[in-house]
Design an enzyme around this catalytic site. Sequence first.
Site, PDB file in Angstrom:
ATOM      1  N   ASN A   1     -13.764  -0.741 -42.343  1.00 42.17           N
ATOM      2  CA  ASN A   1     -15.121  -0.464 -42.781  1.00 42.17           C
ATOM      3  C   ASN A   1     -15.792   0.259 -41.959  1.00 42.17           C
ATOM      4  O   ASN A   1     -16.342  -0.339 -40.717  1.00 42.17           O
ATOM      5  CB  ASN A   1     -15.777  -1.714 -43.152  1.00 42.17           C
ATOM      6  CG  ASN A   1     -17.074  -1.565 -43.697  1.00 42.17           C
ATOM      7  OD1 ASN A   1     -17.630  -0.329 -43.862  1.00 42.17           O
ATOM      8  ND2 ASN A   1     -17.688  -2.536 -44.246  1.00 42.17           N
TER       9      ASN A   1
ATOM     10  N   ARG B   1     -13.079   0.930 -46.893  1.00 43.59           N
ATOM     11  CA  ARG B   1     -14.070   0.926 -47.737  1.00 43.59           C
ATOM     12  C   ARG B   1     -14.587   2.305 -47.638  1.00 43.59           C
ATOM     13  O   ARG B   1     -15.052   2.770 -46.734  1.00 43.59           O
ATOM     14  CB  ARG B   1     -15.056  -0.157 -47.179  1.00 43.59           C
ATOM     15  CG  ARG B   1     -16.350  -0.054 -47.881  1.00 43.59           C
ATOM     16  CD  ARG B   1     -17.650  -0.845 -47.270  1.00 43.59           C
ATOM     17  NE  ARG B   1     -18.757  -0.505 -47.979  1.00 43.59           N
ATOM     18  CZ  ARG B   1     -19.914  -0.473 -47.546  1.00 43.59           C
ATOM     19  NH1 ARG B   1     -20.106  -0.701 -46.321  1.00 43.59           N
ATOM     20  NH2 ARG B   1     -20.963  -0.591 -48.583  1.00 43.59           N
TER      21      ARG B   1
ATOM     22  N   HIS C   1     -22.030  -1.323 -53.616  1.00 44.40           N
ATOM     23  CA  HIS C   1     -21.777  -2.773 -53.517  1.00 44.40           C
ATOM     24  C   HIS C   1     -20.654  -3.432 -54.738  1.00 44.40           C
ATOM     25  O   HIS C   1     -20.499  -4.384 -54.734  1.00 44.40           O
ATOM     26  CB  HIS C   1     -23.044  -3.776 -53.660  1.00 44.40           C
ATOM     27  CG  HIS C   1     -24.035  -3.796 -52.796  1.00 44.40           C
ATOM     28  ND1 HIS C   1     -25.322  -3.811 -52.663  1.00 44.40           N
ATOM     29  CD2 HIS C   1     -23.654  -3.475 -51.150  1.00 44.40           C
ATOM     30  CE1 HIS C   1     -25.782  -3.568 -51.580  1.00 44.40           C
ATOM     31  NE2 HIS C   1     -24.970  -3.432 -50.580  1.00 44.40           N
TER      32      HIS C   1
ATOM     33  N   GLY D   1     -28.558  -4.143 -46.934  1.00 43.06           N
ATOM     34  CA  GLY D   1     -28.715  -3.610 -48.276  1.00 43.06           C
ATOM     35  C   GLY D   1     -28.619  -4.496 -49.294  1.00 43.06           C
ATOM     36  O   GLY D   1     -28.213  -5.430 -49.178  1.00 43.06           O
TER      37      GLY D   1
ATOM     38  N   ARG E   1     -34.535  -0.106 -46.034  1.00 46.11           N
ATOM     39  CA  ARG E   1     -34.713   1.052 -47.192  1.00 46.11           C
ATOM     40  C   ARG E   1     -35.569   0.440 -48.223  1.00 46.11           C
ATOM     41  O   ARG E   1     -35.987  -0.716 -48.414  1.00 46.11           O
ATOM     42  CB  ARG E   1     -33.509   1.128 -47.935  1.00 46.11           C
ATOM     43  CG  ARG E   1     -32.269   1.716 -47.046  1.00 46.11           C
ATOM     44  CD  ARG E   1     -30.820   1.764 -47.757  1.00 46.11           C
ATOM     45  NE  ARG E   1     -29.894   1.049 -47.180  1.00 46.11           N
ATOM     46  CZ  ARG E   1     -28.760   0.651 -47.506  1.00 46.11           C
ATOM     47  NH1 ARG E   1     -28.298   0.813 -48.897  1.00 46.11           N
ATOM     48  NH2 ARG E   1     -27.787  -0.117 -46.797  1.00 46.11           N
TER      49      ARG E   1
ATOM     50  N   GLU F   1     -26.521 -15.867 -49.763  1.00 48.44           N
ATOM     51  CA  GLU F   1     -25.750 -16.801 -49.368  1.00 48.44           C
ATOM     52  C   GLU F   1     -26.453 -18.019 -48.471  1.00 48.44           C
ATOM     53  O   GLU F   1     -26.254 -19.211 -48.620  1.00 48.44           O
ATOM     54  CB  GLU F   1     -24.352 -16.351 -48.700  1.00 48.44           C
ATOM     55  CG  GLU F   1     -23.460 -15.710 -49.522  1.00 48.44           C
ATOM     56  CD  GLU F   1     -22.234 -15.063 -48.859  1.00 48.44           C
ATOM     57  OE1 GLU F   1     -22.070 -15.489 -47.679  1.00 48.44           O
ATOM     58  OE2 GLU F   1     -22.049 -13.942 -49.549  1.00 48.44           O
TER      59      GLU F   1
ATOM     60  N   GLU G   1     -15.659  -8.987 -49.615  1.00 45.14           N
ATOM     61  CA  GLU G   1     -15.417  -7.471 -49.807  1.00 45.14           C
ATOM     62  C   GLU G   1     -14.017  -7.113 -49.311  1.00 45.14           C
ATOM     63  O   GLU G   1     -13.123  -6.273 -49.994  1.00 45.14           O
ATOM     64  CB  GLU G   1     -16.295  -6.502 -49.394  1.00 45.14           C
ATOM     65  CG  GLU G   1     -17.898  -6.809 -50.346  1.00 45.14           C
ATOM     66  CD  GLU G   1     -19.168  -6.531 -49.234  1.00 45.14           C
ATOM     67  OE1 GLU G   1     -19.303  -7.527 -48.592  1.00 45.14           O
ATOM     68  OE2 GLU G   1     -19.697  -5.519 -49.698  1.00 45.14           O
TER      69      GLU G   1
HETATM   70  P1  ADP Z   1     -24.538  -6.288 -44.476  1.00 41.83           P
HETATM   71  O1  ADP Z   1     -25.295  -6.168 -45.643  1.00 41.83           O
HETATM   72  O2  ADP Z   1     -24.956  -5.802 -42.880  1.00 41.83           O
HETATM   73  O3  ADP Z   1     -22.939  -6.507 -44.687  1.00 41.83           O
HETATM   74  P2  ADP Z   1     -25.048  -9.249 -44.421  1.00 41.83           P
HETATM   75  O4  ADP Z   1     -24.666  -9.234 -46.098  1.00 41.83           O
HETATM   76  O5  ADP Z   1     -24.393 -10.096 -43.864  1.00 41.83           O
HETATM   77  O6  ADP Z   1     -24.702  -7.847 -43.909  1.00 41.83           O
HETATM   78  O7  ADP Z   1     -26.375  -9.528 -44.741  1.00 41.83           O
HETATM   79  C1  ADP Z   1     -27.291  -9.358 -43.461  1.00 41.83           C
HETATM   80  C2  ADP Z   1     -28.519 -10.002 -43.371  1.00 41.83           C
HETATM   81  O8  ADP Z   1     -28.561 -11.219 -44.142  1.00 41.83           O
HETATM   82  C3  ADP Z   1     -29.267  -9.954 -42.283  1.00 41.83           C
HETATM   83  O9  ADP Z   1     -30.083  -8.714 -42.074  1.00 41.83           O
HETATM   84  C4  ADP Z   1     -30.331 -10.967 -42.498  1.00 41.83           C
HETATM   85  O10 ADP Z   1     -31.437 -10.638 -42.858  1.00 41.83           O
HETATM   86  C5  ADP Z   1     -29.905 -11.931 -43.792  1.00 41.83           C
HETATM   87  N1  ADP Z   1     -29.331 -13.434 -43.221  1.00 41.83           N
HETATM   88  C6  ADP Z   1     -28.307 -13.678 -42.650  1.00 41.83           C
HETATM   89  N2  ADP Z   1     -28.487 -15.092 -42.713  1.00 41.83           N
HETATM   90  C7  ADP Z   1     -29.673 -15.333 -42.852  1.00 41.83           C
HETATM   91  C8  ADP Z   1     -30.336 -16.605 -42.877  1.00 41.83           C
HETATM   92  N3  ADP Z   1     -29.746 -17.785 -42.507  1.00 41.83           N
HETATM   93  N4  ADP Z   1     -31.482 -16.789 -43.649  1.00 41.83           N
HETATM   94  C9  ADP Z   1     -32.226 -15.588 -44.037  1.00 41.83           C
HETATM   95  N5  ADP Z   1     -31.438 -14.559 -43.829  1.00 41.83           N
HETATM   96  C10 ADP Z   1     -30.238 -14.528 -43.494  1.00 41.83           C
END
Ligand code: ADP
Length: 399
Positions: free
Chosen positions: A12, A94, A182, A213, A242, A332, A383
């Site tokens: 990726n 990806r 996505h 995102g 964004r 999550e 993914e």
């Molecule tokens: P990406 O979209 O970059 O692939 P992720 O799906 O892992 O990454 O999402 C990243 C985002 O998830 C981080 O910018 C953060 O805002 C949020 N995040 C991660 N852990 C937590 C948490 N425990 N509580 C709230 N937000 C979280």
Amino acid sequence: MNQPLPALLCLNAGSSSVKFSLYRAGNDAPELLFGGQIEGLLTQPHFKAKDAQGNTLSEQHWDQPQRRAEAVETILDFVKAEAKGYKLAAVGHRVVLGGTEYPHSVIVDDAVLETLEHYAPIVPSHQPAEIEAIRSLQISHPDLKQVACFDSAFHRTKSEIADLYALPLSYRDKGIRRWGFHGLSYDYISTQLPKLSPRLATGKTVVMHLGSGASLCGLVNGQSAYTSMGFSPLDGLMMGTRCGSLDPMIPLYLMNQYKMTPAAIEKLLIKESGLCGVSGISNDMRDLESSTDSQAQLAIDLFVYMLAQQTGTAMASIQGLDGIVFTAGIGERSPVIRAKACAALSWAGVAIDPTINESKRHEARRISTDQSKVEVWVIPTDEESVIARDTWKLCATGG
Ligand code: ADP
């Protein structure tokens, strides 16, 4: 001597990082062996690899920036040295946008690359980097099979109406349509639903992919019928940096009245807006949740407002709502955002159990109450496993 087992490398490539994971391939679902990334390519690159249990396997730092091709080679060298007893069968990439030409993953050849180049200007932040990673491997490993797996492909099941902007039809032929993204994540969630909830697998489900995102997907019978992202990954929900949906007059006004250049507006909308722009503090939801600053609260409130608003649009588009699935970083791991979003949707019969919502278990679970009209689930996305699955399928069938 035992024959080496086939392994698949998933890549990726982003603007300043390359993430990777290695899977064991075979008749069963691909199994993760290890993975990692090189980050900070433009400044001081940092390589880290971990095994499937999260234990660090290797770490390395460099003082000088690295070209993407170098990073890809570093990863390949590491994989070859670490995966003893395995032979690399193929690399799956990806790729964000495959257009109408690729409503599914595809083995890469020159014609495929030409199509991907054609779409690259729509996603300048990702697609050129992904193409560069593929090309660099073509040069260094010409015999290695490469597969492109698209974030747009899953949404090609949408109806013609759900794909169209209200512009003269000729613009659709220029690629101005609601592609949606996505898709690898939504594909994964859709394959999990039959074993978790037959009702959601065959019903109307809004999946909320809330990472840095963010987008929604309206699933009908497990297929994409609506998505909040459109022509580019900028549309729809408010995201880390964004802006999400915007009155199309705004960029024109900024250009005409404030003499902002297209490049400055692109930077504003893609890199300086969203949670980061509104809060003035951070693009990371964790920082905003722990902040007492009123602008952090405002950013969270706007995030939830736009999420609930777009869920309403998704519900109207798919004509109902049996279930909601939260996934990706925020979806999550943030009980706070899930609780706020579900409260904003209580009018639609959404009710969750606060104790189950707040549980720290990082696994698929239903968080709605038995009385809730709408089932609400948290399902961790994966993914890379979709990339590995498709790459192996294409290897096994020869495309
Ligand atoms: P990406 O979209 O970059 O692939 P992720 O799906 O892992 O990454 O999402 C990243 C985002 O998830 C981080 O910018 C953060 O805002 C949020 N995040 C991660 N852990 C937590 C948490 N425990 N509580 C709230 N937000 C979280």
